[in-house]
Design an enzyme around this catalytic site. Structure first.
Site, PDB file in Angstrom:
ATOM      1  N   SER A  87      -5.287  55.279  25.981  1.00  0.00           N
ATOM      2  CA  SER A  87      -4.310  54.255  26.208  1.00  0.00           C
ATOM      3  C   SER A  87      -4.882  52.790  26.693  1.00  0.00           C
ATOM      4  O   SER A  87      -4.552  51.842  26.749  1.00  0.00           O
ATOM      5  CB  SER A  87      -3.035  54.260  26.896  1.00  0.00           C
ATOM      6  N   LYS A  90      -4.704  49.608  24.331  1.00  0.00           N
ATOM      7  CA  LYS A  90      -3.616  48.653  24.632  1.00  0.00           C
ATOM      8  C   LYS A  90      -4.004  47.511  25.449  1.00  0.00           C
ATOM      9  O   LYS A  90      -3.332  46.522  25.421  1.00  0.00           O
ATOM     10  CB  LYS A  90      -2.455  49.359  25.536  1.00  0.00           C
ATOM     11  N   SER A 335       3.201  52.519  29.636  1.00  0.00           N
ATOM     12  CA  SER A 335       2.247  52.830  28.486  1.00  0.00           C
ATOM     13  C   SER A 335       2.921  53.120  27.150  1.00  0.00           C
ATOM     14  O   SER A 335       2.802  54.388  26.728  1.00  0.00           O
ATOM     15  CB  SER A 335       1.159  53.815  29.089  1.00  0.00           C
TER      16      SER A 335
END
Length: 530
Positions: A87, A90, A335
């Site tokens: 993640s 991101k 997230s």
């Protein structure tokens, strides 16, 4: 209190792939701290010691620490080693969205008509047109329906058309795991969808099963929001108090049949799951049609998905999302994978005028990265969220991004969206809310977490004991223990405890004290969200 999901670890075990990364030197015995000969603080040696922990034996690490003001690199270990950032992907998507879409960007959901109203009858079709809002709730569709009713319409002679053509019809990302189909962190992507809660887990329904009053009873099952778009096949049984709790909630492949199986004891806790729907466009249309009916508006024709609203159609009602700078909070703090993918496709549409796609969206992100000093040729990004194991990034490129972001006009809003270590508020601490508590890093670190099986990352900002701001990126891959987040924390707490002149080594906590759930992204452990 609902118990945590028990299936996720088993469902993600298949993600432990052999590490064919082409980086033969990426063993932890090879380190190249910048300025090691001239740095007398002891910081390179301290971080090397942490990375030498047995938990990383045979693993790979890309780690960089830099001075936020000057950009000077204070430490680096295989800085250009491309690893799975999970993640941390991101970071690329969120900064590009702030630049390409703008912090004040809002998604709209509109209701339009291609015919005229005569009395209480609206001739022609009614169009529900989405632009990719991942935060639309059932109550928002209800408000749209109320506006239609308030205009005097009681009957629509034609169809209800769900216009999701702002995005293409590719629903899932590159190499997303097939057996994660019903897992809420892998929901299908559409320009029209529904979120069942204010965590904005778009494309899902919340299914809760509670034990019956006596042994032999079926558990009671509820679905939120209430909708007939999904069917519940409940074959589970309540057993005597003290019996086994094996209750499982899943969705059958390619359908909207949700199965509830297993046993739950009398007096046992509820089981609560966030389950994806098959074809979220139809889900949004079903919720809206039900809302129209509740407000006394009958649509004569069937629901049709995937058709574009004709030019010249008259707008009857509209709903705006929160601005992007506010949407960044649930997106980055929790997230949220689906937010990342919707933003990626939205960037693709804005850049090209075509239906938003991963191809065009990723090209838009790449264009932004070039302006931020990041070399897109050294990054492989195949989705917006990092859910794909094909995503690759080195720590040195994430450091360039973090340094560049500080000079952007939207930086303050974006920085605010990063999780804060040990802040218990879900929408402040986010995925770091339980980490680094009782240390100088608590309420100090702002960083993005990342987790897949065998891949863990943490990148962001921290102030050292002398008040100097540092940027760091830690990407760890191909380890065998359930978690190496203790090593990430030890590096960052070492930075927080150290000064420019003296490093203070903080040893990683033992595996015995590791957080439950291993390396799963904190936001993936529904419903607790740790």
């Amino acid at each position: 209190m609902s118990r945590p999901v028990r299936r996720v670890n088993a469902r993600m075990r298949h993600w432990i792939w052999p590490a064919v990364l082409g980086v033969a030197a990426a063993t932890l015995s090879v380190s190249s701290p910048a300025g090691a000969d001239s740095d007398r603080s002891g910081l390179p040696e301290a971080i090397d010691t942490i990375l030498g922990d047995p938990r990383m034996e045979g693993g790979a690490a890309s780690v960089v620490v830099a001075d936020a003001a000057s950009g000077d690199v204070l430490y680096q270990h295989l800085p250009s080693g491309r690893l799975m950032p999970a993640s941390n992907t991101k970071l690329l998507t969120s900064t590009a969205a702030m630049e390409q879409l703008g912090p004040d960007h809002r998604f709209t959901t509109d209701v339009l008509a291609d015919g005229k109203q005569k009395g209480h009858v609206l001739s022609g079709d009614l169009y529900l047109r989405g632009t990719g809002d991942p935060t639309t709730l059932a109550k928002d569709y209800d408000e749209l329906a109320a506006k239609i009713a308030d205009s005097g319409v009681r009957k629509v002679s034609g169809r209800l058309v769900a216009d999701d053509t702002r995005f293409d019809d590719k629903r899932i990302g590159d190499t997303w795991a097939g057996d994660d189909e019903f897992a809420y962190y892998a929901a299908q992507i559409s320009a029209l969808s529904v979120a069942p809660d204010t965590d904005y887990d778009t494309g899902t329904v919340i299914v809760e099963a509670t034990p019956g009053a006596k042994a032999g009873d079926r558990p009671k099952v509820t679905v939120t929001p209430k909708t007939d778009y999904v069917d519940v096949d409940n074959s589970a049984r309540t057993v005597a108090a003290g019996g086994q709790d094996t209750l499982t909630i899943e969705r059958e492949h390619g359908t909207n049949t949700i199965t509830v199986t297993g046993t739950v004891p009398v007096g046992g806790s509820a089981t609560k799951e966030w389950i994806t729907v098959w074809e979220p466009t139809g889900y949004a249309a079903a919720i809206f049609r039900d809302a129209l009916k509740a407000h006394g508006v009958r649509v004569s024709g069937p629901t049709k998905a995937g058709l574009a609203t004709p030019k010249g159609a008259r707008q009857l009602a509209s709903h705006d999302s929160m601005p992007l700078k506010e949407l960044m909070i649930p997106f980055m703090k929790l997230s949220n994978n689906m937010h990342a993918e919707n933003l990626t496709k939205a960037m693709g549409h804005k850049a090209t005028g075509r239906p938003g796609s991963w191809t065009d969206g990723l090209a838009a992100i790449s264009a932004y990265l070039k302006t931020a000093g990041v070399d897109p040729g050294k990054v492989r990004q195949v989705d917006g969220s990092g859910l794909s194991r094909k995503d690759n990034a080195p720590a040195d490129q994430l450091i360039k991004l973090l340094l560049s972001a500080k000079g952007e006009p939207w930086y303050a809003d974006w920085y605010k969206s990063l999780p804060v270590a040990c802040d218990p508020d879900k929408f402040v601490g986010g995925t770091l809310r339980t980490r680094m508590c009782g240390t100088p890093a608590a309420l100090n670190v702002r960083a993005k977490t990342g987790s897949l099986t065998g891949a863990s990352a943490l990148s962001g900002y921290v102030k050292d004991a002398g008040g100097r701001e540092l940027v760091f990126s830690i990407i760890l891959n191909n380890y065998m223990p359930s978690s190496v987040k203790a090593l990430e924390d030890a590096i960052v707490v070492t930075l927080a405890k150290s000064t420019e002149d003296e490093a203070v080594l903080v040893k990683p906590r033992s595996q015995r004290g590791a957080e439950p759930g291993g390396d799963l992204e904190c936001s993936w452990r529904k419903p607790a969200r740790c």
